[in-house]
Design a protein around this motif. Structure first.
Motif, PDB file in Angstrom:
ATOM      1  N   SER A 325       0.827  -1.198   0.000  1.00  0.00           N
ATOM      2  CA  SER A 325       0.000   0.000   0.000  1.00  0.00           C
ATOM      3  C   SER A 325       0.867   1.256   0.000  1.00  0.00           C
ATOM      4  O   SER A 325       1.210   1.788   1.038  1.00  0.00           O
ATOM      5  N   VAL A 326       1.202   1.754  -1.210  1.00  0.00           N
ATOM      6  CA  VAL A 326       2.141   2.852  -1.317  1.00  0.00           C
ATOM      7  C   VAL A 326       1.529   4.165  -0.843  1.00  0.00           C
ATOM      8  O   VAL A 326       0.351   4.447  -1.093  1.00  0.00           O
ATOM      9  N   TYR A 346       9.247   8.209  -0.008  1.00  0.00           N
ATOM     10  CA  TYR A 346       7.900   7.639  -0.038  1.00  0.00           C
ATOM     11  C   TYR A 346       7.844   6.472   0.931  1.00  0.00           C
ATOM     12  O   TYR A 346       8.862   6.091   1.533  1.00  0.00           O
ATOM     13  N   ALA A 347       6.653   5.882   1.120  1.00  0.00           N
ATOM     14  CA  ALA A 347       6.491   4.862   2.154  1.00  0.00           C
ATOM     15  C   ALA A 347       5.456   3.828   1.741  1.00  0.00           C
ATOM     16  O   ALA A 347       4.750   3.974   0.736  1.00  0.00           O
ATOM     17  N   ASP A 348       5.363   2.781   2.554  1.00  0.00           N
ATOM     18  CA  ASP A 348       4.292   1.797   2.435  1.00  0.00           C
ATOM     19  C   ASP A 348       3.484   1.803   3.725  1.00  0.00           C
ATOM     20  O   ASP A 348       4.042   1.610   4.813  1.00  0.00           O
ATOM     21  N   VAL A 354      10.026   3.084   4.710  1.00  0.00           N
ATOM     22  CA  VAL A 354      10.205   4.386   4.080  1.00  0.00           C
ATOM     23  C   VAL A 354      11.453   4.304   3.217  1.00  0.00           C
ATOM     24  O   VAL A 354      12.509   3.860   3.686  1.00  0.00           O
ATOM     25  N   TRP A 355      11.332   4.730   1.959  1.00  0.00           N
ATOM     26  CA  TRP A 355      12.434   4.642   1.012  1.00  0.00           C
ATOM     27  C   TRP A 355      12.816   6.012   0.467  1.00  0.00           C
ATOM     28  O   TRP A 355      12.018   6.959   0.511  1.00  0.00           O
ATOM     29  N   ALA A 356      14.017   6.084  -0.117  1.00  0.00           N
ATOM     30  CA  ALA A 356      14.489   7.261  -0.849  1.00  0.00           C
ATOM     31  C   ALA A 356      14.823   6.816  -2.265  1.00  0.00           C
ATOM     32  O   ALA A 356      15.733   5.996  -2.466  1.00  0.00           O
TER      33      ALA A 356
END
Length: 404
Positions: A325-326, A346-348, A354-356
């Motif tokens: 679920s982005v 952004y994240a799920d 949490v990613w870059a």
């Protein structure tokens, strides 16, 4: 906000049934099919070692926060949306212990699951005209409402009677409402509209140019040729009798959160997947992002040999082993976290990851996992200095990355 699939109830049955779980399940409201083949395009796992999450405002908690923003009026105020229908305002200071209720429209809003008060945008000339705009859902009939309110200069309380409704559109189901509203660098108001809900887009709204559902819309709030708003002259379907002039881009399933890169003006969106792939898109005027023909880069309906034509592929996608679920985020343009400068964060919602995402133009060059401890991230927000904040829907806290 569509995120997980309804059969997540089965897949996640070991979890305690809490408010967060109910929200998380509702955010996708899709039947889960057999496990899909995994894409080789999976996120990396290297994180900047010097970063950690902290509670940005330890004296404050909010009820199911879904948006964080500022008014651009030269004050130090920031604003948080509570899903059931309130806007809270407070000083952007870690020592702050009180938040005023800026606007209360709980009586107007149908909330719960993916419905509620979902978006807030301040007019670029807010300091002069006091206008701000919200996106909320209502019942009887079930609709999305885009409204304008007027604030009194210097006041931390807005009269709900100042509401002027700009536009409404039907929501056939309770999920996939989109919800984000934001002004672009062109001064126009952009609106995220999900495909109308259920599962698999049964009405094919994503590809139907005669409905506002499954789209990014763009309107001119300073004109009145459509009643209380106008149509930008360069909208891609102006003059097309077979399409609505409000449409800016289409073929989207549920673009719950989008943002503009403050440096380049590029429009980024996280589009929640069906049961296989979550995607990040760079939104372009007139672009078709494929839903329901495609989910991410894969055919969906039909399952094979879908006509890809001029469909725009996501800049990034990830599979169910990484998240389900982005939550779209923002390109970081602040100054306190140099390791994140120019990366899309952004994240799920379901996994707390949490990613870059690193990129050049509209091409991905890398992806780093920053943390798996984000919690159910409902949204990202930025303050006047373009510093980034992370909203935890369950705990009601506003988090941020800091250096260790």
């Amino acid at each position: 906000m569509s995120y997980l699939k309804k059969t997540a109830v089965t897949l996640l049955s070991s979890l305690t049934v809490t408010v967060v779980f109910a929200f998380l399940v509702s955010l996708a409201c899709q039947p889960r099919e057999a496990d899909a083949e995994e894409s080789t395009d999976t996120p990396g796992t290297i994180a900047p070692a010097a970063l950690q999450l902290e509670n940005a405002f330890p004296g404050l908690t909010f009820k199911q926060p879904v948006e964080f923003t500022h008014a651009g009026d030269g004050t130090n105020r920031v604003f948080v949306l509570e899903q059931e229908g309130r806007i809270r305002v407070f000083e952007n200071n870690a020592a702050t212990k009180t938040a005023d209720t800026y606007l209360d429209i709980v009586g107007k809003v149908a909330s719960g699951g993916e419905m509620g008060l979902l978006g807030l945008a301040f007019h670029p000339d807010f300091e002069q005209n006091g206008y701000f705009f919200v996106n909320y859902t209502k019942n009887s009939p079930r609709e999305t409402v885009i409204s304008r309110f007027k604030a009194t200069a210097g006041s931390n309380r807005v009269d709900p009677a100042t509401e002027t409704i700009l536009l409404k559109y039907e929501q056939p189901y309770a999920n996939h409402n989109g919800g984000k509203v934001a002004f672009g660098p062109d001064g126009f108001l952009y609106i995220a509209a999900g495909d109308g809900g259920s599962g698999g887009d049964p009405q094919n709204n994503g590809q139907n140019l005669k409905t506002m559902l499954g789209k990014i819309l763009r309107i001119d709030v300073n004109k009145t040729d459509k009643g209380n708003y106008g149509i930008p002259a360069d909208n891609p379907f102006v003059g097309n009798a077979n399409a609505l002039p409000e449409i800016y881009a289409y073929g989207l399933r549920n673009p719950w959160r989008f943002s503009f890169d403050a440096e380049t003006g590029q429009l980024w969106a996280g589009d929640v997947g069906q049961n296989k792939l979550e995607e990040i898109d760079i939104i372009k005027k007139g672009g078709n992002y494929g839903w329901r023909l495609k989910e991410g880069q894969d055919c969906y309906n039909p399952a094979n040999d879908c006509n890809q034509g001029q469909l725009i592929e996501p800049i990034h996608q990830y599979v169910r082993s990484e998240g389900v679920s982005v939550t779209g985020g923002a390109v970081y343009r602040g100054t306190s976290l140099p390791d994140l400068k120019g990366k899309y964060i952004y994240a799920d919602f379901a996994t707390g990851k949490v990613w870059a995402l690193s990129f050049q133009g509209d091409q991905k060059t890398g992806n780093q996992l920053l943390t798996s401890e984000g919690g159910p991230v409902s949204a990202f927000g930025e303050d006047a200095k373009q510093e980034l904040y992370i909203l935890d829907h369950s705990s009601g806290t506003i988090k941020r990355f800091v250096t260790k």
